[in-house]
Design a protein around this motif. Structure first.
Motif, PDB file in Angstrom:
ATOM      1  N   LEU A 119       0.816  -1.221   0.000  1.00 43.82           N
ATOM      2  CA  LEU A 119       0.000   0.000   0.000  1.00 43.82           C
ATOM      3  C   LEU A 119       0.849   1.270   0.000  1.00 43.82           C
ATOM      4  N   GLY A 120       1.943   1.232  -0.748  1.00 43.89           N
ATOM      5  CA  GLY A 120       2.788   2.405  -0.929  1.00 43.89           C
ATOM      6  C   GLY A 120       3.971   2.497   0.006  1.00 43.89           C
ATOM      7  N   ILE A 121       3.933   1.793   1.116  1.00 42.54           N
ATOM      8  CA  ILE A 121       5.048   1.855   2.073  1.00 42.54           C
ATOM      9  C   ILE A 121       6.302   1.237   1.468  1.00 42.54           C
ATOM     10  N   GLY A 122       6.139   0.209   0.660  1.00 44.47           N
ATOM     11  CA  GLY A 122       7.279  -0.451   0.030  1.00 44.47           C
ATOM     12  C   GLY A 122       8.021   0.428  -0.959  1.00 44.47           C
ATOM     13  N   PHE A 123       7.366   1.492  -1.428  1.00 42.86           N
ATOM     14  CA  PHE A 123       8.033   2.404  -2.353  1.00 42.86           C
ATOM     15  C   PHE A 123       9.182   3.161  -1.689  1.00 42.86           C
ATOM     16  N   VAL A 124       9.183   3.216  -0.368  1.00 41.08           N
ATOM     17  CA  VAL A 124      10.299   3.844   0.353  1.00 41.08           C
ATOM     18  C   VAL A 124      11.589   3.074   0.055  1.00 41.08           C
ATOM     19  N   ILE A 125      11.466   1.780  -0.098  1.00 36.10           N
ATOM     20  CA  ILE A 125      12.617   0.936  -0.447  1.00 36.10           C
ATOM     21  C   ILE A 125      12.721   0.774  -1.961  1.00 36.10           C
ATOM     22  N   ALA A 126      11.581   0.617  -2.624  1.00 36.50           N
ATOM     23  CA  ALA A 126      11.573   0.288  -4.055  1.00 36.50           C
ATOM     24  C   ALA A 126      12.100   1.431  -4.924  1.00 36.50           C
ATOM     25  N   LEU A 127      11.730   2.663  -4.640  1.00 31.31           N
ATOM     26  CA  LEU A 127      12.148   3.775  -5.494  1.00 31.31           C
ATOM     27  C   LEU A 127      13.662   3.983  -5.495  1.00 31.31           C
ATOM     28  N   PRO A 128      14.337   3.993  -4.341  1.00 31.87           N
ATOM     29  CA  PRO A 128      15.799   4.099  -4.394  1.00 31.87           C
ATOM     30  C   PRO A 128      16.444   2.905  -5.098  1.00 31.87           C
TER      31      PRO A 128
END
Length: 114
Positions: free
Chosen positions: A69-78
């Motif tokens: 639900l978007g929290i994984g993007f904190v890791i995924a985007l970098p």
């Protein structure tokens, strides 16, 4: 050399719709030259395998971001940024080697096309 650089062109051309075209250039070159030019076919196949692997990594990171639900993007985007820069550097290195007539093998590639 064009088999490797066509991946960058495919990514740029399709960037407006998600950038999924990384593998289109190498695929077209491989299909056209696989029977007539062994070196070109080998390098196009190598580029195709590498770009399929990079696309799979990006897809997995996107799924991670959506599932959490978007929290994984904190890791995924970098990680996407790092993988993108690494792919750019490796593609340029491969193009230079292929231009010199040296067969280049990408590291960390799942070789689906034999």
């Amino acid at each position: 050399m064009f088999a490797h650089l066509s991946a960058l062109l495919g990514g740029l051309v399709t960037s407006a719709i998600g950038g999924w075209g990384w593998f289109l250039g190498p695929l077209i070159i491989w299909l056209l030259k696989k029977d007539t030019m062994p070196f070109v076919a080998d390098q196009a196949k190598e580029s195709l395998n590498f770009n399929i692997t990079v696309t799979a990594i990006f897809l997995a990171l996107m799924i991670l971001g959506f599932i959490t639900l978007g929290i994984g993007f904190v890791i995924a985007l970098p990680l996407m940024f790092v993988v993108g820069i690494a792919a750019l550097v490796l593609i340029i290195m491969a193009a230079v080697k292929a231009n010199d007539g040296v067969r280049y093998r990408y590291p960390f590639t799942i070789r689906l096309i034999k």
